[in-house]
Design a protein around this motif. Structure first.
Motif, short mmCIF file in Angstrom:
data_model
loop_
_atom_site.label_atom_id
_atom_site.label_comp_id
_atom_site.label_asym_id
_atom_site.label_seq_id
_atom_site.Cartn_x
_atom_site.Cartn_y
_atom_site.Cartn_z
N LEU A 123 -114.35 18.48 3.66
CA LEU A 123 -114.45 17.40 2.67
C LEU A 123 -115.08 17.89 1.37
O LEU A 123 -114.63 17.52 0.28
N ALA A 124 -116.09 18.72 1.47
CA ALA A 124 -116.73 19.26 0.27
C ALA A 124 -115.75 20.14 -0.51
O ALA A 124 -115.67 20.06 -1.74
N ALA A 125 -114.98 20.97 0.20
CA ALA A 125 -114.00 21.83 -0.46
C ALA A 125 -112.93 20.98 -1.15
O ALA A 125 -112.52 21.28 -2.28
N TYR A 126 -112.49 19.93 -0.49
CA TYR A 126 -111.47 19.05 -1.08
C TYR A 126 -112.04 18.35 -2.32
O TYR A 126 -111.35 18.22 -3.33
N ALA A 127 -113.29 17.92 -2.26
CA ALA A 127 -113.92 17.26 -3.41
C ALA A 127 -114.02 18.22 -4.58
O ALA A 127 -113.77 17.85 -5.74
N ILE A 128 -114.37 19.48 -4.32
CA ILE A 128 -114.45 20.48 -5.39
C ILE A 128 -113.07 20.73 -5.99
O ILE A 128 -112.91 20.83 -7.20
N TYR A 129 -112.04 20.80 -5.13
CA TYR A 129 -110.67 21.00 -5.60
C TYR A 129 -110.25 19.83 -6.50
O TYR A 129 -109.70 20.04 -7.58
#
Length: 152
Positions: free
Chosen positions: A131-137
């Protein structure tokens, strides 16, 4: 239990019946007042029509009153439409906040069981990192950027 006791004591003392009687009487009085107000407005509109008809002619005044009332009806509908749109947006924001709070509550309720299970912390950290990686993307890719899909 306290609310039920209060309700039962109200029934026993007759306060509830008296309150219902007062509410019914108030509703009848307000309905009669509204009916009288509508009759008064009707007579005022009629008096304005008679005065304007004597001054400008009945056909012109009838057209003017008709157009005037149609404009008022259009304004009322327009205002209602604008207000209902704002209400719908406000309700959508409230639903979104409620769903977010519900999700957080559910996650916090399940957290102790997940921590005790076989996977333990890994079961929680895997989706959290995703989820954190998706939010950064999502933060770094602008959807209205014209160059985003061209590979430049």
């Amino acid at each position: 239990m306290g609310l039920l006791a209060s309700l039962l004591s109200g029934f026993a003392s007759g306060e509830t019946v008296a309150a219902i009687r007062r509410a019914r009487t108030a509703a009848i009085v307000y309905a009669l007042a509204a009916l009288a107000a509508f009759c008064g407005l009707g007579f005022l509109v009629g008096a304005a029509y008679i005065w304007a008809a004597a001054r400008y002619g009945s056909f012109a005044v009838a057209l003017g009153f008709g157009v005037g009332f149609l404009v008022i009806a259009g304004l009322v509908l327009l205002i209602h439409r604008l207000m209902s749109g704002a209400r719908a947006r406000r309700a959508a924001r409230r639903r979104k906040a409620d769903m977010k709070a519900l999700g957080i509550t559910a996650a916090l309720a399940v957290l102790p069981a997940l921590l005790k299970g076989k996977g333990g912390l890994g079961v929680i950290l895997g989706p959290a990192v995703a989820l954190a990686a998706y939010a950064i993307y999502r933060e770094n890719v602008k959807p209205d950027d014209p160059d985003a899909g061209e590979g430049k």
